[in-house]
Write a protein that holds these residues in place. Structure first.
Motif, PDB file in Angstrom:
ATOM      1  N   ASN A 233       1.267 -52.888 -70.689  1.00 56.53           N
ATOM      2  CA  ASN A 233       0.046 -52.206 -71.141  1.00 56.53           C
ATOM      3  C   ASN A 233       0.340 -51.455 -72.433  1.00 56.53           C
ATOM      4  O   ASN A 233       1.501 -51.210 -72.755  1.00 56.53           O
ATOM      5  CB  ASN A 233      -0.438 -51.225 -70.067  1.00 56.53           C
TER       6      ASN A 233
ATOM      7  N   ARG B  19       3.726 -57.239 -63.044  1.00 54.02           N
ATOM      8  CA  ARG B  19       2.278 -57.173 -62.784  1.00 54.02           C
ATOM      9  C   ARG B  19       1.530 -57.649 -64.026  1.00 54.02           C
ATOM     10  O   ARG B  19       1.843 -57.249 -65.148  1.00 54.02           O
ATOM     11  CB  ARG B  19       1.856 -55.746 -62.437  1.00 54.02           C
TER      12      ARG B  19
ATOM     13  N   GLU C 198     -11.407 -48.224 -68.193  1.00 52.00           N
ATOM     14  CA  GLU C 198     -10.319 -47.246 -68.284  1.00 52.00           C
ATOM     15  C   GLU C 198     -10.858 -45.872 -67.920  1.00 52.00           C
ATOM     16  O   GLU C 198     -12.078 -45.660 -67.896  1.00 52.00           O
ATOM     17  CB  GLU C 198      -9.745 -47.236 -69.717  1.00 52.00           C
TER      18      GLU C 198
ATOM     19  N   HIS D 156      -8.762 -59.971 -67.677  1.00 55.34           N
ATOM     20  CA  HIS D 156      -9.532 -60.130 -66.438  1.00 55.34           C
ATOM     21  C   HIS D 156     -10.636 -61.170 -66.623  1.00 55.34           C
ATOM     22  O   HIS D 156     -10.838 -62.036 -65.785  1.00 55.34           O
ATOM     23  CB  HIS D 156     -10.161 -58.786 -66.022  1.00 55.34           C
TER      24      HIS D 156
HETATM   25  O1  6CS Z   1      -4.019 -53.456 -67.229  1.00 59.22           O
HETATM   26  C1  6CS Z   1      -5.227 -53.421 -67.028  1.00 59.22           C
HETATM   27  O2  6CS Z   1      -5.736 -53.987 -66.075  1.00 59.22           O
HETATM   28  C2  6CS Z   1      -6.089 -52.591 -67.956  1.00 59.22           C
HETATM   29  N1  6CS Z   1      -5.370 -52.107 -69.090  1.00 59.22           N
HETATM   30  C3  6CS Z   1      -6.028 -51.487 -70.030  1.00 59.22           C
HETATM   31  C4  6CS Z   1      -5.288 -50.793 -71.117  1.00 59.22           C
HETATM   32  N2  6CS Z   1      -7.350 -51.467 -70.092  1.00 59.22           N
HETATM   33  C5  6CS Z   1      -8.224 -52.115 -69.116  1.00 59.22           C
HETATM   34  C6  6CS Z   1      -7.451 -53.109 -68.248  1.00 59.22           C
HETATM   35  O3  6CS Z   1      -8.151 -53.399 -67.091  1.00 59.22           O
END
Ligand code: 6CS
Length: 355
Positions: A216, A176, A36, A95
């Motif tokens: 998010n 997304r 972040e 991820h």
């Molecule tokens: O949405 C994302 O990809 C990212 N969202 C947050 C809050 N932290 C890291 C992450 O890669």
């Protein structure tokens, strides 16, 4: 922020090795990459981690924090920890699940409680003794990662140009997601068209209409300016955003007993501090978004959440298919921890003030 977003396009991917590792005047240097930008929850956590180590080692350990964009995507940060180029990084299951299928348990919806303090007890305060945590540590180690901490960052919130109150509202919605495969299944289960992409591409994806929606925590929606191109934020409390802190196994193995104990203590202390910090960040940023106008907040009640919960349940089978027998054991253990936390009653979670 839009300029900052442009800067996120990984111009400096090759920066490992250009830090202060070789600068002896800073003593020992630990490189800590976050997923972040500066000002985020991960940034606050990493800076606090750095400050505690500087204080407790009399400045002998200097933790160099690399915000998102300086070293690459989440996947690239993980690879750099695996290779030992980085000592520490945040690795979010959304991820990391592409590498370690078992960690996608944290991407399941309606698995945890809708009480944040209870979730803190399950994921952080009591996690050290939990079977699911031990199994996850094994899975991480098999992928050349040490799992140091589980860090909740606040409720995931759906943003779109319409309120998302019903499953019908999700029909065909280009949502997304982060890139791990279970997230695609989680949103397909609601009838959406899930579109995985890296964090840095979300703003332009929304602006250009490649995606209609994203999910998010509020602090991220604010600092990444997603709210500027989305009219509604829908709060369903379907899942918290959970991240993990990982370390290079060689780095951890090379720590003296004293430093290893210090690492353990610092991570423990950051548990309650992390909860207080993310809650403050999310509350302040929500106020900022709403004060600016143009974005509406919608909160689903229990009867509105119920159809989403029902639609999400088959995704647990998909998780077990992806994550195998160890995944099944992790899911069972985490589910037990959730049930036990309900039975425990009393004051929920270990909540501390920020210093
Ligand atoms: O949405 C994302 O990809 C990212 N969202 C947050 C809050 N932290 C890291 C992450 O890669």
């Amino acid at each position: 922020m839009r300029n900052a977003l442009a800067a996120l396009l990984f111009a400096a991917l090759a920066c490992v090795g250009c830090g202060r590792a070789s600068d002896a005047s800073h003593g020992e240097v630990w490189r800590f990459a976050i997923e972040e930008i500066e000002g985020s929850v991960q940034h606050a956590w990493a800076e606090r981690f750095a400050a505690l180590f500087a204080e407790r080692t009399g400045g002998d350990v200097h933790v160099e924090v690399y915000p998102y964009g300086s070293l690459g995507t989440s996947a690239q940060l993980t690879e750099q920890v695996q290779s030992g180029a980085l000592q520490l990084a945040f690795a979010s299951p959304g991820h990391l699940g592409s590498v370690i299928p078992e960690v996608q348990v944290f991407s399941l919806h309606f698995l945890l409680s809708d009480d944040e303090a209870r979730n803190q007890r399950i994921l952080v305060a009591s996690a050290e003794e939990a079977e699911y945590r031990r199994l996850l540590e094994d899975a991480y180690r098999e992928h050349r990662l040490e799992l140091l901490a589980i860090v909740p960052e606040g409720w995931m919130v759906w943003t779109a140009n319409r309120p998302l109150r019903t499953l019908d509202d999700f029909a065909g919605l280009k949502m997304r997601t982060m890139v791990s495969p279970l997230l695609v299944k989680a949103y397909a289960a609601y009838g959406a068209s899930p579109t995985p992409m890296p964090y840095a591409e979300v703003y332009s994806g929304l602006q250009l209409g490649m995606i209609d929606a994203q999910v998010n925590p509020v602090f991220a929606i604010e600092e990444m300016s997603f709210y500027e191109v989305q009219d509604f934020m829908t709060f369903a409390r379907h899942a918290p955003f959970i991240t993990t802190v990982v370390a290079s196994p060689a780095f951890v193995a090379g720590l003296s007993e004293e430093r290893a104990a210090m690492l353990h203590d610092v991570v423990r202390e950051l548990g309650p501090w992390g909860l207080a910090t993310q809650q403050r960040f999310n509350a302040e940023r929500l106020k900022r978004i709403l004060d600016e106008g143009g974005t509406e907040a919608v909160t689903l009640d229990a009867s509105e959440r119920a159809p989403f919960r029902a639609a999400s349940l088959p995704v647990r089978d998909a998780y077990v298919e992806l994550a195998g027998p160890r995944g099944a054991a992790i899911l069972a253990s985490l589910s037990e921890a959730v049930a036990a936390s309900a039975d425990a009653g009393g004051p929920s979670g270990e909540v501390a003030r920020e210093p």
